[in-house]
Write a protein that holds these residues in place. Structure first.
Motif, PDB file in Angstrom:
ATOM      1  N   MET A   1       0.740  -1.154   0.037  1.00 42.87           N
ATOM      2  CA  MET A   1      -0.172  -0.121   0.047  1.00 42.87           C
ATOM      3  C   MET A   1       0.789   1.370   0.007  1.00 42.87           C
ATOM      4  N   HIS A   2       2.056   1.600   0.839  1.00 40.52           N
ATOM      5  CA  HIS A   2       2.915   2.464   0.760  1.00 40.52           C
ATOM      6  C   HIS A   2       3.397   2.614  -0.596  1.00 40.52           C
ATOM      7  N   LEU A   3       3.795   1.407  -1.452  1.00 39.96           N
ATOM      8  CA  LEU A   3       4.388   1.665  -2.849  1.00 39.96           C
ATOM      9  C   LEU A   3       3.331   2.054  -3.704  1.00 39.96           C
ATOM     10  N   ASP A   4       2.100   1.631  -3.413  1.00 42.53           N
ATOM     11  CA  ASP A   4       1.007   2.056  -4.028  1.00 42.53           C
ATOM     12  C   ASP A   4       0.801   3.587  -4.325  1.00 42.53           C
ATOM     13  N   LEU A   5       0.879   4.137  -2.962  1.00 45.75           N
ATOM     14  CA  LEU A   5       0.533   5.501  -2.486  1.00 45.75           C
ATOM     15  C   LEU A   5       1.836   6.506  -2.878  1.00 45.75           C
ATOM     16  N   VAL A   6       2.793   5.611  -3.407  1.00 57.71           N
ATOM     17  CA  VAL A   6       3.687   6.632  -4.137  1.00 57.71           C
ATOM     18  C   VAL A   6       3.695   6.594  -5.541  1.00 57.71           C
ATOM     19  N   GLY A   7       3.743   5.529  -6.124  1.00 56.72           N
ATOM     20  CA  GLY A   7       3.508   5.752  -7.703  1.00 56.72           C
ATOM     21  C   GLY A   7       2.059   6.245  -8.157  1.00 56.72           C
ATOM     22  N   GLY A   8       0.990   5.981  -7.603  1.00 54.97           N
ATOM     23  CA  GLY A   8      -0.231   6.340  -8.028  1.00 54.97           C
ATOM     24  C   GLY A   8      -0.318   7.975  -7.935  1.00 54.97           C
ATOM     25  N   PRO A   9      -0.119   8.676  -6.771  1.00 59.89           N
ATOM     26  CA  PRO A   9       0.141   9.821  -6.666  1.00 59.89           C
ATOM     27  C   PRO A   9       0.941  10.640  -7.591  1.00 59.89           C
ATOM     28  N   LEU A  10       2.249  10.072  -7.675  1.00 56.97           N
ATOM     29  CA  LEU A  10       3.210  10.550  -8.721  1.00 56.97           C
ATOM     30  C   LEU A  10       2.527  10.782 -10.255  1.00 56.97           C
ATOM     31  N   ARG A  11       1.875   9.656 -10.749  1.00 61.50           N
ATOM     32  CA  ARG A  11       1.515   9.591 -11.853  1.00 61.50           C
ATOM     33  C   ARG A  11       0.272  10.877 -11.948  1.00 61.50           C
ATOM     34  N   ILE A  12      -0.632  10.877 -11.035  1.00 62.62           N
ATOM     35  CA  ILE A  12      -1.664  12.005 -10.890  1.00 62.62           C
ATOM     36  C   ILE A  12      -1.220  13.148 -10.870  1.00 62.62           C
ATOM     37  N   ALA A  13      -0.169  13.449 -10.309  1.00 61.56           N
ATOM     38  CA  ALA A  13       0.378  14.922 -10.316  1.00 61.56           C
ATOM     39  C   ALA A  13       0.939  15.172 -11.456  1.00 61.56           C
ATOM     40  N   GLU A  14       1.213  14.301 -12.454  1.00 63.86           N
ATOM     41  CA  GLU A  14       1.735  14.785 -13.706  1.00 63.86           C
ATOM     42  C   GLU A  14       0.644  15.256 -14.921  1.00 63.86           C
TER      43      GLU A  14
END
Length: 143
Positions: free
Chosen positions: A105-118
């Motif tokens: 979940m921690h990894l998901d909440l790094v990758g997902g938000p980074l994609r969204i921020a783009e």
């Protein structure tokens, strides 16, 4: 996928990639096969629960409903409800799966938000803050 996303977008994740992958592998290897899965909402929280006419909770927004390890749901609820999670805690959870899914979940909440921020998300800094918080958690996670 979320680890690859983090590594390609954050220097700290790139620097710690080998360690992050090793933690993921160690946690996954510790899991024993399980014959039974449960019904998992995927993001159970107050926003996805209504109170029915008899006072019973009714789960709504079930488009992500799936059969999976119930520990997935409990890791999400523990993070989401914080100190209020204790009332929802299930004493029969597999502690190795809880540890594994919390890390995932921690990894998901790094990758997902980074994609969204783009993209064109209106509060880019908020997404970057979420990614930063969870990357710190993933880097410091004890296996």
């Amino acid at each position: 996928m979320n680890l690859a996303t983090a590594v390609s977008r954050d220097a700290r994740a790139a620097e710690g990639e080998a360690m992050l992958r090793e933690k993921l592998g160690t946690l996954q290897t510790a899991l024993e096969p399980r014959a039974e899965l449960g019904v998992v909402h995927g993001e159970r929280c107050a926003e996805h629960t209504l109170v029915g006419p008899d006072g019973e909770p009714v789960i709504i927004d079930i488009k992500g409903l799936m059969y999976a390890d119930i520990e997935v749901e409990h890791c999400w609820m523990r993070m989401r409800f914080g100190p209020h999670y204790e009332a929802l805690r299930n004493p029969d959870l597999d502690p190795r799966r809880v540890t594994y899914y919390q890390y995932v979940m921690h990894l998901d909440l790094v990758g997902g938000p980074l994609r969204i921020a783009e993209g064109d998300f209106p509060d880019r800094e908020w997404m970057l803050d979420i990614a930063d918080f969870h990357l710190q958690k993933a880097l410091a996670y004890e296996t």
